[in-house]
Design a protein around this motif. Structure first.
Motif, PDB file in Angstrom:
ATOM      1  N   MET A 151     -14.580 -40.066  -0.963  1.00  0.00           N
ATOM      2  CA  MET A 151     -14.453 -39.056  -1.980  1.00  0.00           C
ATOM      3  C   MET A 151     -13.633 -37.890  -1.431  1.00  0.00           C
ATOM      4  O   MET A 151     -13.679 -37.591  -0.254  1.00  0.00           O
ATOM      5  CB  MET A 151     -15.840 -38.585  -2.410  1.00  0.00           C
ATOM      6  N   LYS A 152     -12.908 -37.268  -2.314  1.00  0.00           N
ATOM      7  CA  LYS A 152     -12.088 -36.126  -1.923  1.00  0.00           C
ATOM      8  C   LYS A 152     -12.814 -34.830  -2.264  1.00  0.00           C
ATOM      9  O   LYS A 152     -13.539 -34.745  -3.241  1.00  0.00           O
ATOM     10  CB  LYS A 152     -10.734 -36.192  -2.616  1.00  0.00           C
ATOM     11  N   TYR A 153     -12.590 -33.827  -1.406  1.00  0.00           N
ATOM     12  CA  TYR A 153     -13.211 -32.525  -1.571  1.00  0.00           C
ATOM     13  C   TYR A 153     -12.142 -31.443  -1.438  1.00  0.00           C
ATOM     14  O   TYR A 153     -11.272 -31.522  -0.570  1.00  0.00           O
ATOM     15  CB  TYR A 153     -14.274 -32.283  -0.494  1.00  0.00           C
ATOM     16  N   LEU A 154     -12.258 -30.435  -2.283  1.00  0.00           N
ATOM     17  CA  LEU A 154     -11.404 -29.257  -2.208  1.00  0.00           C
ATOM     18  C   LEU A 154     -12.161 -28.181  -1.449  1.00  0.00           C
ATOM     19  O   LEU A 154     -13.302 -27.854  -1.804  1.00  0.00           O
ATOM     20  CB  LEU A 154     -11.062 -28.753  -3.617  1.00  0.00           C
ATOM     21  N   GLY A 155     -11.543 -27.665  -0.412  1.00  0.00           N
ATOM     22  CA  GLY A 155     -12.109 -26.544   0.321  1.00  0.00           C
ATOM     23  C   GLY A 155     -11.322 -25.294  -0.013  1.00  0.00           C
ATOM     24  O   GLY A 155     -10.094 -25.284   0.084  1.00  0.00           O
ATOM     25  N   LEU A 156     -12.013 -24.268  -0.445  1.00  0.00           N
ATOM     26  CA  LEU A 156     -11.382 -22.981  -0.722  1.00  0.00           C
ATOM     27  C   LEU A 156     -11.842 -22.003   0.346  1.00  0.00           C
ATOM     28  O   LEU A 156     -13.043 -21.777   0.515  1.00  0.00           O
ATOM     29  CB  LEU A 156     -11.772 -22.466  -2.111  1.00  0.00           C
ATOM     30  N   ALA A 157     -10.889 -21.455   1.075  1.00  0.00           N
ATOM     31  CA  ALA A 157     -11.183 -20.510   2.146  1.00  0.00           C
ATOM     32  C   ALA A 157     -11.035 -19.091   1.600  1.00  0.00           C
ATOM     33  O   ALA A 157      -9.957 -18.698   1.171  1.00  0.00           O
ATOM     34  CB  ALA A 157     -10.228 -20.737   3.313  1.00  0.00           C
ATOM     35  N   TYR A 158     -12.133 -18.354   1.604  1.00  0.00           N
ATOM     36  CA  TYR A 158     -12.163 -17.005   1.038  1.00  0.00           C
ATOM     37  C   TYR A 158     -12.098 -15.937   2.118  1.00  0.00           C
ATOM     38  O   TYR A 158     -12.458 -16.183   3.268  1.00  0.00           O
ATOM     39  CB  TYR A 158     -13.462 -16.796   0.249  1.00  0.00           C
ATOM     40  N   TYR A 159     -11.665 -14.756   1.718  1.00  0.00           N
ATOM     41  CA  TYR A 159     -11.754 -13.577   2.571  1.00  0.00           C
ATOM     42  C   TYR A 159     -11.947 -12.354   1.692  1.00  0.00           C
ATOM     43  O   TYR A 159     -11.724 -12.386   0.488  1.00  0.00           O
ATOM     44  CB  TYR A 159     -10.524 -13.435   3.468  1.00  0.00           C
ATOM     45  N   ASN A 160     -12.399 -11.271   2.309  1.00  0.00           N
ATOM     46  CA  ASN A 160     -12.591 -10.020   1.605  1.00  0.00           C
ATOM     47  C   ASN A 160     -11.485  -9.061   2.041  1.00  0.00           C
ATOM     48  O   ASN A 160     -11.486  -8.598   3.189  1.00  0.00           O
ATOM     49  CB  ASN A 160     -13.974  -9.438   1.933  1.00  0.00           C
ATOM     50  N   PRO A 161     -10.505  -8.776   1.181  1.00  0.00           N
ATOM     51  CA  PRO A 161      -9.369  -7.932   1.579  1.00  0.00           C
ATOM     52  C   PRO A 161      -9.778  -6.557   2.111  1.00  0.00           C
ATOM     53  O   PRO A 161      -9.175  -6.059   3.054  1.00  0.00           O
ATOM     54  CB  PRO A 161      -8.549  -7.797   0.294  1.00  0.00           C
ATOM     55  N   GLU A 162     -10.815  -5.955   1.522  1.00  0.00           N
ATOM     56  CA  GLU A 162     -11.244  -4.631   1.994  1.00  0.00           C
ATOM     57  C   GLU A 162     -11.805  -4.702   3.407  1.00  0.00           C
ATOM     58  O   GLU A 162     -11.488  -3.872   4.251  1.00  0.00           O
ATOM     59  CB  GLU A 162     -12.278  -4.041   1.037  1.00  0.00           C
ATOM     60  N   LYS A 163     -12.642  -5.700   3.671  1.00  0.00           N
ATOM     61  CA  LYS A 163     -13.202  -5.855   5.016  1.00  0.00           C
ATOM     62  C   LYS A 163     -12.106  -6.186   6.017  1.00  0.00           C
ATOM     63  O   LYS A 163     -12.088  -5.679   7.138  1.00  0.00           O
ATOM     64  CB  LYS A 163     -14.271  -6.949   5.032  1.00  0.00           C
ATOM     65  N   PHE A 164     -11.198  -7.045   5.615  1.00  0.00           N
ATOM     66  CA  PHE A 164     -10.111  -7.448   6.504  1.00  0.00           C
ATOM     67  C   PHE A 164      -9.231  -6.251   6.846  1.00  0.00           C
ATOM     68  O   PHE A 164      -8.846  -6.048   7.993  1.00  0.00           O
ATOM     69  CB  PHE A 164      -9.299  -8.571   5.845  1.00  0.00           C
ATOM     70  N   ALA A 165      -8.918  -5.422   5.838  1.00  0.00           N
ATOM     71  CA  ALA A 165      -8.080  -4.236   6.051  1.00  0.00           C
ATOM     72  C   ALA A 165      -8.769  -3.198   6.929  1.00  0.00           C
ATOM     73  O   ALA A 165      -8.099  -2.415   7.614  1.00  0.00           O
ATOM     74  CB  ALA A 165      -7.692  -3.624   4.709  1.00  0.00           C
ATOM     75  N   ALA A 166     -10.104  -3.188   6.934  1.00  0.00           N
ATOM     76  CA  ALA A 166     -10.849  -2.216   7.731  1.00  0.00           C
ATOM     77  C   ALA A 166     -10.928  -2.612   9.210  1.00  0.00           C
ATOM     78  O   ALA A 166     -11.316  -1.798  10.045  1.00  0.00           O
ATOM     79  CB  ALA A 166     -12.253  -2.051   7.159  1.00  0.00           C
ATOM     80  N   MET A 167     -10.547  -3.832   9.524  1.00  0.00           N
ATOM     81  CA  MET A 167     -10.609  -4.288  10.915  1.00  0.00           C
ATOM     82  C   MET A 167      -9.486  -3.666  11.735  1.00  0.00           C
ATOM     83  O   MET A 167      -8.389  -3.433  11.231  1.00  0.00           O
ATOM     84  CB  MET A 167     -10.493  -5.821  10.975  1.00  0.00           C
ATOM     85  N   ALA A 168      -9.768  -3.415  12.996  1.00  0.00           N
ATOM     86  CA  ALA A 168      -8.744  -2.904  13.914  1.00  0.00           C
ATOM     87  C   ALA A 168      -7.665  -3.967  14.095  1.00  0.00           C
ATOM     88  O   ALA A 168      -7.978  -5.160  14.135  1.00  0.00           O
ATOM     89  CB  ALA A 168      -9.377  -2.554  15.257  1.00  0.00           C
ATOM     90  N   PRO A 169      -6.396  -3.565  14.207  1.00  0.00           N
ATOM     91  CA  PRO A 169      -5.310  -4.543  14.368  1.00  0.00           C
ATOM     92  C   PRO A 169      -5.535  -5.521  15.523  1.00  0.00           C
ATOM     93  O   PRO A 169      -5.244  -6.705  15.387  1.00  0.00           O
ATOM     94  CB  PRO A 169      -4.073  -3.674  14.596  1.00  0.00           C
ATOM     95  N   ASP A 170      -6.069  -5.050  16.641  1.00  0.00           N
ATOM     96  CA  ASP A 170      -6.323  -5.947  17.775  1.00  0.00           C
ATOM     97  C   ASP A 170      -7.397  -6.980  17.424  1.00  0.00           C
ATOM     98  O   ASP A 170      -7.320  -8.138  17.857  1.00  0.00           O
ATOM     99  CB  ASP A 170      -6.752  -5.162  19.013  1.00  0.00           C
ATOM    100  N   ASP A 171      -8.388  -6.569  16.631  1.00  0.00           N
ATOM    101  CA  ASP A 171      -9.438  -7.506  16.217  1.00  0.00           C
ATOM    102  C   ASP A 171      -8.875  -8.549  15.255  1.00  0.00           C
ATOM    103  O   ASP A 171      -9.241  -9.724  15.320  1.00  0.00           O
ATOM    104  CB  ASP A 171     -10.595  -6.757  15.560  1.00  0.00           C
ATOM    105  N   VAL A 172      -7.987  -8.116  14.360  1.00  0.00           N
ATOM    106  CA  VAL A 172      -7.339  -9.059  13.443  1.00  0.00           C
ATOM    107  C   VAL A 172      -6.537 -10.071  14.240  1.00  0.00           C
ATOM    108  O   VAL A 172      -6.634 -11.283  14.013  1.00  0.00           O
ATOM    109  CB  VAL A 172      -6.441  -8.327  12.422  1.00  0.00           C
ATOM    110  N   GLN A 173      -5.750  -9.594  15.199  1.00  0.00           N
ATOM    111  CA  GLN A 173      -4.925 -10.491  16.018  1.00  0.00           C
ATOM    112  C   GLN A 173      -5.798 -11.467  16.805  1.00  0.00           C
ATOM    113  O   GLN A 173      -5.493 -12.656  16.887  1.00  0.00           O
ATOM    114  CB  GLN A 173      -4.025  -9.697  16.963  1.00  0.00           C
TER     115      GLN A 173
END
Length: 122
Positions: free
Chosen positions: A1-23
């Motif tokens: 059987m085939k499955y669709l995986g949707l990968a989510y993120y929260n733009p506000e939380k992501f934007a609040a992260m320090a650039p080094d942490d994002v990298q």
């Protein structure tokens, strides 16, 4: 059987992260993606563009009404997708758990939704 995986993120939380942490977070993804693809069960995998580039189409009076942005308003948005072929639900969960959004990125609000597919053309 085939499955669709949707990968989510929260733009506000992501934007609040320090650039080094994002990298540090993002730098882990290629190896994890490679491990998932090495199973031979990944049929499609893609990262999606920023939501500012999205277009939504909704039927209005028998014609598509076109607007900017995601179709739905939510804290989380889809940042990527994958389609896997699995023998059963347990295998699908095991494979989806390899995706970076399922196991890292908690600070950015990452997560995966796994949906069985009833039909697939490819």
């Amino acid at each position: 059987m085939k499955y669709l995986g949707l990968a989510y993120y929260n733009p506000e939380k992501f934007a609040a992260m320090a650039p080094d942490d994002v990298q540090a977070l993002v730098s882990q993804c290629p190896a994890m993606d490679d491990r998932m693809r090495a199973t031979g069960k990944v049929l499609v995998a893609a990262s999606l563009a920023e939501t500012r580039d999205w277009v939504a189409l909704r039927p209005r009076g028998g014609k598509p009404q076109i607007s900017d942005g995601p179709y739905t308003e939510a804290k989380e948005v889809v940042g990527g997708l994958f389609i896997i072929e699995a023998n059963d639900r347990e295998e699908a969960i095991r494979l989806a758990a390899m995706h970076p959004a399922a196991s890292i990125g908690e600070a950015g609000g990452w997560g995966v939704e796994l949906i069985p597919m009833e039909s697939f053309f490819g």
